[in-house]
Design a protein around this motif. Structure first.
Motif, PDB file in Angstrom:
ATOM      1  N   THR A  91       0.617  -1.352  -0.072  1.00  0.00           N
ATOM      2  CA  THR A  91       0.139  -0.153  -0.042  1.00  0.00           C
ATOM      3  C   THR A  91       0.846   1.301   0.208  1.00  0.00           C
ATOM      4  OG1 THR A  91      -2.043  -1.293   1.168  1.00  0.00           O
ATOM      5  CG2 THR A  91      -1.448   1.258   1.286  1.00  0.00           C
ATOM      6  N   ALA A  92       0.563   2.150  -0.883  1.00  0.00           N
ATOM      7  CA  ALA A  92       1.459   3.296  -1.096  1.00  0.00           C
ATOM      8  C   ALA A  92       0.917   3.909  -2.355  1.00  0.00           C
ATOM      9  CB  ALA A  92       2.914   2.963  -1.259  1.00  0.00           C
ATOM     10  N   VAL A  93       1.395   5.283  -2.344  1.00  0.00           N
ATOM     11  CA  VAL A  93       1.278   6.059  -3.672  1.00  0.00           C
ATOM     12  C   VAL A  93       2.355   5.661  -4.556  1.00  0.00           C
ATOM     13  CG1 VAL A  93       1.138   7.965  -4.614  1.00  0.00           C
ATOM     14  CG2 VAL A  93       0.225   7.912  -2.354  1.00  0.00           C
ATOM     15  N   TYR A  94       2.007   5.340  -5.853  1.00  0.00           N
ATOM     16  CA  TYR A  94       3.036   4.798  -6.863  1.00  0.00           C
ATOM     17  C   TYR A  94       3.354   5.932  -7.786  1.00  0.00           C
ATOM     18  CZ  TYR A  94       2.960   0.138  -4.915  1.00  0.00           C
ATOM     19  OH  TYR A  94       3.269  -1.075  -4.063  1.00  0.00           O
ATOM     20  N   TYR A  95       4.661   6.086  -7.986  1.00  0.00           N
ATOM     21  CA  TYR A  95       4.906   7.350  -9.077  1.00  0.00           C
ATOM     22  C   TYR A  95       6.020   6.551  -9.962  1.00  0.00           C
ATOM     23  CZ  TYR A  95       3.846  10.251  -5.151  1.00  0.00           C
ATOM     24  OH  TYR A  95       3.070  10.986  -4.130  1.00  0.00           O
ATOM     25  N   CYS A  96       5.759   7.127 -11.423  1.00  0.00           N
ATOM     26  CA  CYS A  96       6.733   7.135 -12.287  1.00  0.00           C
ATOM     27  C   CYS A  96       7.450   8.288 -12.602  1.00  0.00           C
ATOM     28  CB  CYS A  96       6.113   6.243 -13.460  1.00  0.00           C
ATOM     29  SG  CYS A  96       5.229   7.321 -14.475  1.00  0.00           S
ATOM     30  N   ALA A  97       8.573   7.935 -13.201  1.00  0.00           N
ATOM     31  CA  ALA A  97       9.600   9.186 -13.374  1.00  0.00           C
ATOM     32  C   ALA A  97      10.585   8.589 -14.501  1.00  0.00           C
ATOM     33  CB  ALA A  97      10.425   9.745 -12.126  1.00  0.00           C
ATOM     34  N   ARG A  98      11.105   9.559 -15.275  1.00  0.00           N
ATOM     35  CA  ARG A  98      12.030   9.040 -16.328  1.00  0.00           C
ATOM     36  C   ARG A  98      13.687   9.583 -15.985  1.00  0.00           C
ATOM     37  NH1 ARG A  98      12.129  13.907 -21.216  1.00  0.00           N
ATOM     38  NH2 ARG A  98      13.146  15.099 -19.944  1.00  0.00           N
ATOM     39  N   ARG A  99      14.248   8.779 -16.544  1.00  0.00           N
ATOM     40  CA  ARG A  99      15.799   9.112 -16.669  1.00  0.00           C
ATOM     41  C   ARG A  99      16.280   9.007 -17.914  1.00  0.00           C
ATOM     42  NH1 ARG A  99      20.960   7.259 -15.592  1.00  0.00           N
ATOM     43  NH2 ARG A  99      22.315   8.480 -14.336  1.00  0.00           N
ATOM     44  N   LEU A 100      17.399   9.841 -18.381  1.00  0.00           N
ATOM     45  CA  LEU A 100      17.738   9.538 -20.131  1.00  0.00           C
ATOM     46  C   LEU A 100      18.653   8.284 -19.663  1.00  0.00           C
ATOM     47  CD1 LEU A 100      18.071  10.937 -22.678  1.00  0.00           C
ATOM     48  CD2 LEU A 100      20.087  11.991 -21.649  1.00  0.00           C
ATOM     49  N   VAL A 101      18.396   7.313 -20.611  1.00  0.00           N
ATOM     50  CA  VAL A 101      18.954   6.109 -21.042  1.00  0.00           C
ATOM     51  C   VAL A 101      19.102   5.138 -19.881  1.00  0.00           C
ATOM     52  CG1 VAL A 101      21.275   5.310 -22.086  1.00  0.00           C
ATOM     53  CG2 VAL A 101      20.583   7.595 -22.544  1.00  0.00           C
ATOM     54  N   PHE A 102      19.983   5.310 -19.004  1.00  0.00           N
ATOM     55  CA  PHE A 102      20.242   4.201 -18.008  1.00  0.00           C
ATOM     56  C   PHE A 102      19.250   4.200 -16.854  1.00  0.00           C
ATOM     57  CE2 PHE A 102      23.552   2.548 -20.550  1.00  0.00           C
ATOM     58  CZ  PHE A 102      24.489   3.629 -21.016  1.00  0.00           C
ATOM     59  N   CYS A 103      19.074   2.909 -16.471  1.00  0.00           N
ATOM     60  CA  CYS A 103      18.285   2.731 -15.413  1.00  0.00           C
ATOM     61  C   CYS A 103      18.972   2.860 -13.943  1.00  0.00           C
ATOM     62  CB  CYS A 103      17.699   1.514 -15.581  1.00  0.00           C
ATOM     63  SG  CYS A 103      16.185   1.076 -14.450  1.00  0.00           S
ATOM     64  N   VAL A 104      18.509   3.508 -12.989  1.00  0.00           N
ATOM     65  CA  VAL A 104      19.108   3.538 -11.697  1.00  0.00           C
ATOM     66  C   VAL A 104      18.141   3.449 -10.593  1.00  0.00           C
ATOM     67  CG1 VAL A 104      20.450   4.884 -10.120  1.00  0.00           C
ATOM     68  CG2 VAL A 104      21.045   5.287 -12.559  1.00  0.00           C
ATOM     69  N   LEU A 105      18.245   2.143 -10.234  1.00  0.00           N
ATOM     70  CA  LEU A 105      17.129   1.662  -9.112  1.00  0.00           C
ATOM     71  C   LEU A 105      17.247   2.455  -8.034  1.00  0.00           C
ATOM     72  CD1 LEU A 105      14.611  -0.168  -8.642  1.00  0.00           C
ATOM     73  CD2 LEU A 105      16.279  -1.709  -7.853  1.00  0.00           C
ATOM     74  N   GLY A 106      16.103   3.148  -7.677  1.00  0.00           N
ATOM     75  CA  GLY A 106      16.037   3.620  -6.245  1.00  0.00           C
ATOM     76  C   GLY A 106      16.425   5.195  -6.204  1.00  0.00           C
ATOM     77  N   GLU A 107      17.307   5.573  -7.074  1.00  0.00           N
ATOM     78  CA  GLU A 107      17.896   7.011  -6.874  1.00  0.00           C
ATOM     79  C   GLU A 107      16.973   7.880  -7.521  1.00  0.00           C
ATOM     80  OE1 GLU A 107      21.134   5.290  -4.727  1.00  0.00           O
ATOM     81  OE2 GLU A 107      20.623   7.595  -5.447  1.00  0.00           O
TER      82      GLU A 107
END
Length: 124
Positions: A91-107
């Motif tokens: 249970t939480a509010v879920y957000y999406c966000a973008r980052r150029l090219v590479f994935c960085v989990l949690g940052e």
């Protein structure tokens, strides 16, 4: 203008499923990684999953591994988060966000545009 918009949240019983969508506009989705984050009341925002633009690699927090699946459809400018076997602690509010090219989990600081969030409540 650049936008990411989440949808698909709701109320579900423990053990149930939801699919969240992150619709992108104003930019070319296939150049960007998309991360999913969540924030529960009184807790810090945490990274849940992300999918890389470069090769489609996917990453998951240990708490959701094996239950959540992230995917992307660049033709539809949309990223999905399939959530199965949901637990009350999801249970939480879920957000999406973008980052150029590479994935960085949690940052969270590495991501520049964020959606407004969608509420997921897991309760009987």
């Amino acid at each position: 203008q650049v936008q990411v918009v989440e949808s698909g949240g709701g109320l579900v019983q423990p053990g149930g499923s939801l699919r969240l969508s992150c619709a992108a506009s104003g930019f070319t989705l296939d150049l960007y990684s998309i991360g999913w984050f969540r924030q529960a009341p009184g807790k810090e925002r945490e990274g849940v999953s992300c999918i890389s633009a470069s090769d489609g690699s996917t990453y998951y927090a240990d708490s959701v591994k094996g239950r959540f699946t992230i995917s992307r459809d660049n033709a539809k400018n949309t990223v999905y988060l399939q959530m199965n076997s949901l637990k009350p602690e999801d249970t939480a509010v879920y957000y999406c966000a973008r980052r150029l090219v590479f994935c960085v989990l949690g940052e969270a600081g590495e991501y520049d545009y964020w959606g407004q969030g969608t509420q997921v409540t897991v309760s009987s």
